[in-house]
Design a protein around this motif. Structure first.
Motif, short mmCIF file in Angstrom:
data_model
loop_
_atom_site.label_atom_id
_atom_site.label_comp_id
_atom_site.label_asym_id
_atom_site.label_seq_id
_atom_site.Cartn_x
_atom_site.Cartn_y
_atom_site.Cartn_z
N GLU A 101 0.82 -1.21 0.00
CA GLU A 101 0.00 0.00 0.00
C GLU A 101 0.86 1.26 0.00
N PHE A 102 1.90 1.26 0.81
CA PHE A 102 2.80 2.41 0.84
C PHE A 102 3.52 2.58 -0.49
N ALA A 103 3.81 1.48 -1.16
CA ALA A 103 4.51 1.56 -2.45
C ALA A 103 3.64 2.21 -3.52
N ASP A 104 2.33 2.10 -3.39
CA ASP A 104 1.42 2.69 -4.37
C ASP A 104 1.36 4.22 -4.27
N VAL A 105 1.98 4.78 -3.25
CA VAL A 105 2.03 6.24 -3.09
C VAL A 105 3.34 6.71 -3.70
N ALA A 106 3.25 7.58 -4.68
CA ALA A 106 4.44 8.01 -5.41
C ALA A 106 5.30 8.95 -4.56
N PRO A 107 6.61 8.93 -4.77
CA PRO A 107 7.46 9.97 -4.17
C PRO A 107 7.17 11.31 -4.83
N THR A 108 7.71 12.37 -4.28
CA THR A 108 7.48 13.71 -4.81
C THR A 108 8.82 14.32 -5.23
N PRO A 109 9.23 14.09 -6.47
CA PRO A 109 10.47 14.72 -6.93
C PRO A 109 10.26 16.21 -7.16
N MET A 110 11.26 17.00 -6.83
CA MET A 110 11.17 18.44 -6.95
C MET A 110 12.43 19.00 -7.61
N ILE A 111 12.29 20.21 -8.09
CA ILE A 111 13.44 20.96 -8.58
C ILE A 111 13.53 22.23 -7.74
N LEU A 112 14.62 22.40 -7.04
CA LEU A 112 14.83 23.58 -6.21
C LEU A 112 15.85 24.48 -6.90
N MET A 157 4.91 1.67 -11.77
CA MET A 157 5.69 1.48 -10.55
C MET A 157 6.19 0.04 -10.48
N ASP A 158 7.44 -0.14 -10.08
CA ASP A 158 8.04 -1.47 -9.99
C ASP A 158 8.55 -1.68 -8.57
N LEU A 159 7.99 -2.66 -7.87
CA LEU A 159 8.39 -2.96 -6.49
C LEU A 159 9.48 -4.03 -6.54
N ARG A 160 10.67 -3.69 -6.09
CA ARG A 160 11.82 -4.58 -6.20
C ARG A 160 12.44 -4.85 -4.83
N THR A 161 13.11 -5.97 -4.72
CA THR A 161 13.95 -6.27 -3.56
C THR A 161 15.41 -6.22 -4.01
N VAL A 162 16.30 -6.06 -3.06
CA VAL A 162 17.72 -5.91 -3.39
C VAL A 162 18.28 -7.22 -3.94
N GLU A 163 19.28 -7.08 -4.79
CA GLU A 163 19.97 -8.25 -5.32
C GLU A 163 20.87 -8.85 -4.26
N ASN A 164 21.20 -10.13 -4.42
CA ASN A 164 22.07 -10.80 -3.45
C ASN A 164 23.45 -10.16 -3.38
N SER A 165 23.91 -9.62 -4.52
CA SER A 165 25.25 -9.03 -4.56
C SER A 165 25.26 -7.55 -4.15
N GLU A 166 24.11 -7.00 -3.82
CA GLU A 166 23.99 -5.59 -3.47
C GLU A 166 24.12 -5.42 -1.97
N LYS A 167 24.95 -4.45 -1.56
CA LYS A 167 25.10 -4.18 -0.14
C LYS A 167 23.87 -3.45 0.39
N ALA A 168 23.30 -3.95 1.45
CA ALA A 168 22.09 -3.36 2.02
C ALA A 168 21.98 -3.81 3.47
N TYR A 169 21.07 -3.16 4.18
CA TYR A 169 20.77 -3.59 5.55
C TYR A 169 19.86 -4.81 5.47
N ARG A 170 20.38 -5.94 5.92
CA ARG A 170 19.66 -7.21 5.80
C ARG A 170 19.35 -7.81 7.17
N GLY A 171 19.04 -6.98 8.12
CA GLY A 171 18.73 -7.47 9.45
C GLY A 171 19.87 -7.29 10.42
N GLY A 172 20.81 -6.42 10.09
CA GLY A 172 21.92 -6.13 10.98
C GLY A 172 22.05 -4.63 11.19
#
Length: 405
Positions: A101-112, A157-172
């Motif tokens: 549900e949260f993913a269906d809400v678009a971000p708001t890109p801006m130009i400052l 909109m494309d909902l993705r999870t991180v790749e195995n080779s991508e550095k990310a917070y994985r529960g640590g």
């Protein structure tokens, strides 16, 4: 199930969100280790839809408090922080539905767009430099992420999870790759999808956890827009300093486990108490190491996307088309020395004016002879001022506005 209203800008723990001074998690060393065990032991219960909060108005609003599900939550630097719903802690089905549900809400890109200059003033025997903001224009691009401007359309909109080779917070508490993976080296193990990550999160034994959904904007040529806008501003004879940035509101959602520590760490008065009494020296290391972070899911909202042949398809219009549509309005707002938000409706009204405003510092009387005489006098005053300051002809004496002096 009704659609949620809009909630409220790389995972990086916001310093205000942890109640303590900032630590650069991106510089943390790489570690490896298995995330919490996956389990299928989940029961689906009737789902209570979250009442999403509206976004903050602009990047200038960096810290606010709103109500979600009847409970106060924080919005820090465009990140919506949810804490208090215990079902997110233990029900993976409920958590997955909430993330979607949260993913269906678009971000708001801006130009400052900002222009500034410095003015040197003499106070007795000393000189002081004052920083002057000439214009500050904030443009909203959110509607250009919706296919054909349809506010209910989420097909791109494309909902993705991180790749195995991508550095990310994985529960640590530090970023890491999946066990057995180094950089882009694949070992044939499929990556976990959203359902599995939700199960891992809910099965984790730690009481202090954060699950983050990132919302990103893809396919936007920022370099092209920056060059076009800067050239447009220089065409007004502006000689000051130009800054064009692309902030993003609604850029992430953080779901905190419903513990007393997480509730207190988000309270402003508690943060101040710990800072003023230096208790953060003891609390910060504990929170840093004890909080387990999951930043494994992102909702990608494309401004454009390319096919296999490299041909671009735009959600609404291209960067060039956007610039040509609003270039007159942006130019006139710059000449107006405008400071504030500028919606498409506002820009359209500015474009509807019969003519450009005069360049700042010029006088427009409607009489060509008088205007020419005043312009000549102003040029003479600029020359005299430049000579007095030791300037060189052909430098700051050129016609223009907004230059340093």
């Amino acid at each position: 199930m009704g659609r949620p209203t809009r909630p409220t800008e790389a995972y990086r723990d916001d310093p205000d969100a942890v109640s303590l001074p900032e630590f650069d998690y991106d510089d943390a060393p790489e570690i490896s280790g298995m995330p919490p065990a996956y389990t299928d032991d989940a029961t689906a219960a009737p789902r209570r839809l979250p009442r999403h909060m509206p976004p903050t108005a602009s990047p200038r609003n960096t810290d606010t408090t709103q109500l979600v599900l009847g409970k106060p939550v924080n919005v820090v630097k465009g990140v919506q922080i949810l804490v208090g719903d215990s079902r997110y802690d233990t029900d993976p089905v409920y958590l997955e539905e909430g993330i979607r549900e949260f993913a269906d809400v678009a971000p708001t890109p801006m130009i400052l767009i900002m222009g500034s200059h410095t003015e040197t003033v003499r106070r007795g025997d000393k000189k002081e430099k004052n920083h002057i903001t000439d214009f500050k224009i904030l443009l909203n691009l959110e509607q250009y992420l919706r296919n054909n401007y349809d506010t209910d359309d989420t097909t791109w909109m494309d909902l993705r999870t991180v790749e195995n080779s991508e550095k990310a917070y994985r529960g640590g508490f530090m970023k890491s790759r999946a066990p057995g993976f180094k950089q882009d080296l694949e070992v044939g193990i499929p990556k976990p999808e959203l359902k599995e990550w939700c199960h891992r999160y809910c099965a984790a034994p730690s009481k202090l956890r954060i699950f983050r959904l990132d919302r990103t904007v893809t396919g936007l040529d920022q370099t092209l827009l920056k060059n076009r806008i800067e050239g447009l501003i220089r065409s007004t004879n502006y000689r000051g300093h130009i800054s064009i940035t692309f902030p993003v509101e609604n850029r992430a959602v953080d779901i905190y486990t419903s513990t007393r520590i997480n509730e207190w760490r988000l309270k402003t008065w508690v943060r101040w108490l710990f800072c003023l009494t230096f208790l953060w020296l003891f609390a910060w290391p504990y929170l840093f190491f004890a909080t387990k972070r999951y930043a494994v899911v992102r909702a990608e909202w494309p401004f454009s996307r390319a096919d296999a042949a490299g041909r671009k398809a735009y959600t609404t219009l291209s960067e060039e088309q956007w610039f040509e549509r609003w270039r007159v309005g942006i130019r006139r707002l710059v000449l107006d020395r405008y400071q504030g938000d500028a919606s498409d409706e506002h820009l359209a009204g500015v474009i509807a004016r019969p003519e450009d405003p005069p360049m700042p510092g010029q006088i427009r009387t409607g009489n060509q002879g008088v205007d020419a005489a005043v312009g000549l006098l102003q040029t003479g005053l600029r020359v005299a001022s430049d000579v007095h300051r030791g300037g060189v002809f052909g430098g700051s004496t050129q016609a223009g506005w907004g230059g340093d002096f």
